[in-house]
Each structure stands twice: as C-alpha cells, then as structure tokens.
Motif scaffolding. Structure first.
Motif, PDB file in Angstrom:
ATOM      1  N   UNK A 161       0.863  -1.187   0.000  1.00 46.19           N
ATOM      2  CA  UNK A 161       0.000   0.000   0.000  1.00 46.19           C
ATOM      3  C   UNK A 161       0.891   1.226   0.000  1.00 46.19           C
ATOM      4  N   UNK A 162       0.315   2.352  -0.384  1.00 47.25           N
ATOM      5  CA  UNK A 162       1.031   3.620  -0.368  1.00 47.25           C
ATOM      6  C   UNK A 162       0.265   4.609   0.493  1.00 47.25           C
ATOM      7  N   UNK A 163       0.961   5.595   1.010  1.00 47.21           N
ATOM      8  CA  UNK A 163       0.325   6.582   1.874  1.00 47.21           C
ATOM      9  C   UNK A 163      -0.092   7.800   1.059  1.00 47.21           C
ATOM     10  N   UNK A 164      -1.323   8.251   1.281  1.00 47.42           N
ATOM     11  CA  UNK A 164      -1.808   9.487   0.677  1.00 47.42           C
ATOM     12  C   UNK A 164      -2.475  10.315   1.773  1.00 47.42           C
ATOM     13  N   UNK A 165      -2.380  11.623   1.640  1.00 47.08           N
ATOM     14  CA  UNK A 165      -2.975  12.527   2.620  1.00 47.08           C
ATOM     15  C   UNK A 165      -4.197  13.195   1.994  1.00 47.08           C
ATOM     16  N   UNK A 166      -5.347  13.010   2.639  1.00 48.73           N
ATOM     17  CA  UNK A 166      -6.599  13.615   2.176  1.00 48.73           C
ATOM     18  C   UNK A 166      -7.276  14.278   3.368  1.00 48.73           C
ATOM     19  N   UNK A 167      -7.599  15.543   3.240  1.00 39.68           N
ATOM     20  CA  UNK A 167      -8.237  16.262   4.341  1.00 39.68           C
ATOM     21  C   UNK A 167      -7.372  16.298   5.585  1.00 39.68           C
ATOM     22  N   UNK A 168      -6.054  16.246   5.391  1.00 37.82           N
ATOM     23  CA  UNK A 168      -5.143  16.237   6.527  1.00 37.82           C
ATOM     24  C   UNK A 168      -5.001  14.878   7.195  1.00 37.82           C
ATOM     25  N   UNK A 169      -5.635  13.840   6.648  1.00 34.21           N
ATOM     26  CA  UNK A 169      -5.605  12.494   7.216  1.00 34.21           C
ATOM     27  C   UNK A 169      -4.706  11.596   6.369  1.00 34.21           C
TER      28      UNK A 169
END
Length: 264
Positions: free
Chosen positions: A37-45
């Motif tokens: 999996x990869x990390x993504x930031x959405x809405x500060x999360x």
C-alpha cells in the motif's frame, strides 16, 4: 444491484472504497490483507491505499468514538470521492457468537448522545456482496442490526441491557456516525466487523479513561491499583488478535472476489 461509481486518475478507471477504522490495530489487520500500500494525505488524514486490479482500498484512520468519526469522515469525504464507505474493525457481539465471527450490518442505530434513536440503513446489495465473499471462504458470519454508543460499555450488564432492548448482532462506537455522514452524501454504506468481545463479558478496565487527554496516566494507574486486571487484559489481547486475523481474512476474501468477479 450494488453499483459502484468510479473516478479516473491518470485516465484509468478505478473504483475507490473508503474503509474507515478506529485504531491502528484494526488498520494493521486490514492492510495485512494486501501485498502493498502507499500513503496518501486527504483532508489532513494519512490514509493507506492498496491497489488490486481496478479497485483501490483506502484504509482511513478515523479515531475512536462518534465525534472523531464524524469529523474525519467530513474531512475525507469532502475531498475524495468513494464508490462506497465501509465501517470496519472490531465489535462486541450482541448475540450468540464466537470470537472472530464476522458481523455484517443491515442498519445501525445510535443509542445515547445527541443522535439518540437515529438510524441509518446499510446498502443491502453491498452487505450481501460482502456476505457472499465471506461465505465463499467459509468464515463464520451473521448479519443484522448494529448499535453504536458514545462511550465504551465495560460492564456485561450494560451490554446485555442493550442487547435485550435493541437486539442486533454488533455493538461499536463509530458506525452510526460514519453512516450518517455517508447517507448525507448519498454514498453506499456497509458495516463489516469481527467480534473481539462477547455480550456476557465485562472488560477488565474502564477503557473510557484512555480516550481522555490525560487518560493514559489514569489508565496505567488503574492497572497498577488492580493487578488482577492484567489477566483480563491478556484475555482481551488474545481475543483481539483472533479478531484481527479474521478481519485480514475478510478483506482478502473481499479483494479476491472483487478481482475475480468485479464489484457488482
């Protein structure tokens, strides 16, 4: 039919499923179902996104309790489109069940707090799709109403009172709040959790202590004041490990079914 909407990053049609979890242990159990999996930031999360075929499984940490679930869902769903929103993790089994049993929601009702008595339905076709995936792997499963409460119910008597009055298969803290946000945004909503404790079991500590800003200090003090609670904590640790293993199996089953048959 349970149809999933799609979005198209880089010209490729991908179906995104938002999988909301309360704790890092539940997140780890879901992520273990995927090779990477990869990390993504959405809405500060910070979200972990696992891609398998044309499906993206977004594992989103929402925190414990209805307030955090509402806030996180609002922030994430305000920036990212999902074909469906899933409430996932551990739950207390309200009926006859075994530790690790898969509990699928048909609807969820809030008990207590400002939203007391408010209910939201789950997507029937989505719940049935998950049930089929689970049954294909011969995992124990039952479906029915979920009940969400604003605080941890530590005493067996309190859990049994809810079970007697409201019925249902599962008890948690976040599903109703998450479902309310998904419903307002007209996103199909699914609950799939695994049983980590049973209706006739009392928890070894008041875990609400740990949800407050200074709670860890009070929680540790409570352990030291009642050493016998360590026995109960060990039991709960073992049960949570079983529930986590089953949760991984659930998502492997769902991912395999989606890859094999599509999401329909």
């Amino acid at each position: 039919e349970f149809s999933f909407s799609c979005h198209c990053p880089s010209g490729v049609i991908v179906t995104a499923i938002g999988v909301f979890v309360a704790t890092r242990w539940e997140s780890a159990a879901v992520r273990q179902a995927f090779a990477a999996s990869e990390m993504r930031v959405v809405g500060g999360i910070r979200c972990a996104v696992a891609r398998q075929g044309q499906v993206e499984w977004w594992v989103i940490p929402m925190g414990v309790g209805p307030e955090r679930a509402t806030t996180t869902a609002g922030r994430v769903l305000g920036e990212q489109s999902f074909a469906a929103v899933w409430s996932t993790g551990f739950a207390c089994a309200l009926g006859q069940a075994v530790i690790g049993e898969v509990l699928i929601g048909t609807h969820v009702t809030m008990e207590g707090g400002a939203e007391d008595g408010r209910s939201v339905p789950c997507a029937a076709a989505g719940a049935d799709w998950v049930r089929q995936a689970v049954q294909q792997q011969r995992l124990p499963v039952q479906a029915g109403q979920f009940v969400s409460v604003p605080r941890v119910l530590c005493r067996a008597e309190d859990k049994q009172e809810i079970a007697t009055r409201a019925g249902g298969v599962g008890l948690d803290m976040e599903s109703a709040a998450l479902g309310f946000v998904a419903s307002e945004r007209k996103i199909p909503f699914v609950i799939v959790r695994t049983a980590s404790d049973l209706v006739d079991e009392s928890l070894p500590l008041d875990f609400n202590l740990f949800l407050r800003p200074s709670g860890w200090v009070k929680g540790v003090a409570a352990c030291l004041a009642h050493p016998t609670s360590l026995i109960g904590l060990n039991r709960l640790r073992v049960q949570s490990r079983i529930a986590g293993t089953q949760l991984t199996a659930v998502f492997r089953a769902c991912a395999d079914k989606a890859l094999r048959e599509g999401l329909a």
